[in-house]
Design an enzyme around this catalytic site. Structure first.
Site, PDB file in Angstrom:
ATOM      1  CB  SER A   7      -0.910   0.002   1.233  1.00 43.13           C
ATOM      2  OG  SER A   7      -1.471   1.293   1.369  1.00 43.13           O
ATOM      3  CG  HIS A  31      -3.832  -1.573  -1.707  1.00 45.10           C
ATOM      4  ND1 HIS A  31      -4.965  -2.294  -2.030  1.00 45.10           N
ATOM      5  CD2 HIS A  31      -4.181  -0.773  -0.678  1.00 45.10           C
ATOM      6  CE1 HIS A  31      -5.950  -1.946  -1.224  1.00 45.10           C
ATOM      7  NE2 HIS A  31      -5.512  -1.016  -0.377  1.00 45.10           N
ATOM      8  CG  ASP A  33      -5.113   2.453   0.748  1.00 45.70           C
ATOM      9  OD1 ASP A  33      -6.063   1.657   0.714  1.00 45.70           O
ATOM     10  OD2 ASP A  33      -3.941   2.126   1.049  1.00 45.70           O
ATOM     11  CG  MET A  35      -8.377   7.216   2.524  1.00 45.03           C
ATOM     12  SD  MET A  35      -7.418   7.352   4.029  1.00 45.03           S
ATOM     13  CE  MET A  35      -6.647   5.725   4.041  1.00 45.03           C
ATOM     14  CG  HIS A  64      -9.254   0.221  -0.524  1.00 41.52           C
ATOM     15  ND1 HIS A  64      -8.629  -0.005   0.693  1.00 41.52           N
ATOM     16  CD2 HIS A  64     -10.582   0.257  -0.260  1.00 41.52           C
ATOM     17  CE1 HIS A  64      -9.551  -0.090   1.645  1.00 41.52           C
ATOM     18  NE2 HIS A  64     -10.734   0.071   1.101  1.00 41.52           N
ATOM     19  CG  MET A  66     -11.279   3.372   2.086  1.00 38.45           C
ATOM     20  SD  MET A  66      -9.723   3.401   2.967  1.00 38.45           S
ATOM     21  CE  MET A  66      -8.604   3.404   1.559  1.00 38.45           C
ATOM     22  CG  MET A 136     -11.583  -2.746   5.095  1.00 38.40           C
ATOM     23  SD  MET A 136     -10.053  -2.340   4.229  1.00 38.40           S
ATOM     24  CE  MET A 136      -9.142  -1.427   5.481  1.00 38.40           C
ATOM     25  CG  ASP A 175      -6.204  -2.779   3.071  1.00 38.57           C
ATOM     26  OD1 ASP A 175      -5.133  -2.530   3.644  1.00 38.57           O
ATOM     27  OD2 ASP A 175      -6.812  -1.947   2.359  1.00 38.57           O
TER      28      ASP A 175
HETATM   29  C1  DX5 Z   1      -6.359   1.623   5.448  1.00 37.95           C
HETATM   30  C2  DX5 Z   1      -5.911   1.287   4.061  1.00 37.95           C
HETATM   31  C3  DX5 Z   1      -4.789   0.336   4.005  1.00 37.95           C
HETATM   32  C4  DX5 Z   1      -3.531   0.801   4.691  1.00 37.95           C
HETATM   33  C5  DX5 Z   1      -2.858  -0.436   5.198  1.00 37.95           C
HETATM   34  O1  DX5 Z   1      -7.514   2.360   5.382  1.00 37.95           O
HETATM   35  O2  DX5 Z   1      -6.967   0.701   3.333  1.00 37.95           O
HETATM   36  O3  DX5 Z   1      -4.514  -0.087   2.684  1.00 37.95           O
HETATM   37  O4  DX5 Z   1      -2.661   1.518   3.867  1.00 37.95           O
HETATM   38  O5  DX5 Z   1      -1.787  -0.055   5.960  1.00 37.95           O
HETATM   39  P1  DX5 Z   1      -1.133  -1.015   7.031  1.00 37.95           P
HETATM   40  O6  DX5 Z   1      -0.614  -2.197   6.304  1.00 37.95           O
HETATM   41  O7  DX5 Z   1      -0.067  -0.157   7.636  1.00 37.95           O
HETATM   42  O8  DX5 Z   1      -2.201  -1.387   8.030  1.00 37.95           O
HETATM   43 ZN    ZN Z   2      -6.458  -0.213   1.343  1.00 39.20          ZN
END
Ligand code: DX5
Ligand code: ZN
Length: 214
Positions: A7, A31, A33, A35, A64, A66, A136, A175
């Site tokens: 990620s 990956h 993320d 947000m 991903h 969010m 998750m 994840d």
């Molecule tokens: C959290 C993200 C993850 C995050 C994982 O909301 O979806 O992808 O980056 O990070 P670690 O591996 O540090 O938990």
């Molecule tokens: Zn993620």
């Protein structure tokens, strides 16, 4: 074979090129993320960053989302270069099936995500329709959180249901807080894609950390 998806949220944003190099060489997926500060209490990055990563990526982009209203943005993320797009069931509810169709129409693989407090049974109706599911193992929104062990049971239940419904090879991604200590239990439970942020990019030797996960 299990896929490792580092990620980039945990990478050094001033050196994203180095992070991309690492994924191109050692890992299977990028990956990414996204947000929005509304679905989750944090804001990460958007289209320009995904565009930049897409230019150098030799491995597929796994985006991903969010965000609220994922239906409004899937097309732009696919056009930015995403090969896999996942969105939260909690953000889509009865629109989940339509959003899967939308992602497919754009030409990407579609994934549906559940947070730790969302029963995994909510995903069952989409087995055979979604290309993958994301369980998750921390609450979406921040990297660096502690793995929630109950996630293992959710992965197991989902894998069993996939087998029962005749789709045994459906990818299940996990994840949050994934590291070398829980990776093998996750794979035994039925996970096929492991997302790892901190355990890769905060490690002294990220390439070795990916190999350790594998
Ligand atoms: C959290 C993200 C993850 C995050 C994982 O909301 O979806 O992808 O980056 O990070 P670690 O591996 O540090 O938990
Ligand atoms: Zn993620």
């Amino acid at each position: 074979m299990t896929k490792i998806a580092p990620s980039l949220l945990a990478a050094d944003f001033l050196n994203l090129g180095a992070a991309a190099d690492l994924v191109n060489r050692e890992a299977d997926l990028f990956h990414i993320d996204v947000m929005d500060g509304t679905f989750v209490p944090n804001i990460s990055f958007g289209f320009p960053v995904v565009d930049a990563i897409a230019k150098v990526a030799e491995k597929p982009l796994d985006v991903h989302l969010m965000i609220v209203h994922p239906d409004k943005y899937v097309a732009r993320f696919v056009r930015a270069g995403a090969s896999m797009v996942s969105f939260h069931y909690e953000a889509a509810l009865e629109m989940t099936g339509d959003i899967i169709d939308l992602i497919h129409e754009e030409g990407a693989r579609a994934g549906v995500v559940v947070n730790p407090d969302c029963p995994v049974e909510n995903l069952f109706p989409y087995i055979g329709k979604a290309d993958f599911f994301l369980v998750m193992s921390v609450f979406a929104g921040f990297g660096g959180q502690k793995f929630i062990p109950e996630s293992l049971e959710k992965v197991k239940a989902l894998r069993e249901e996939c087998i029962l419904r005749g789709f045994p090879l459906t990818d299940i991604e996990v994840d949050g807080g994934v590291d070398a200590a829980n990776a093998s239990a996750l794979v035994s439970a039925g996970a096929t894609i492991l997302v790892a942020g901190s355990s890769v990019f905060k490690a002294e030797a990220p390439a070795a950390a990916i190999r350790a996960l594998r």
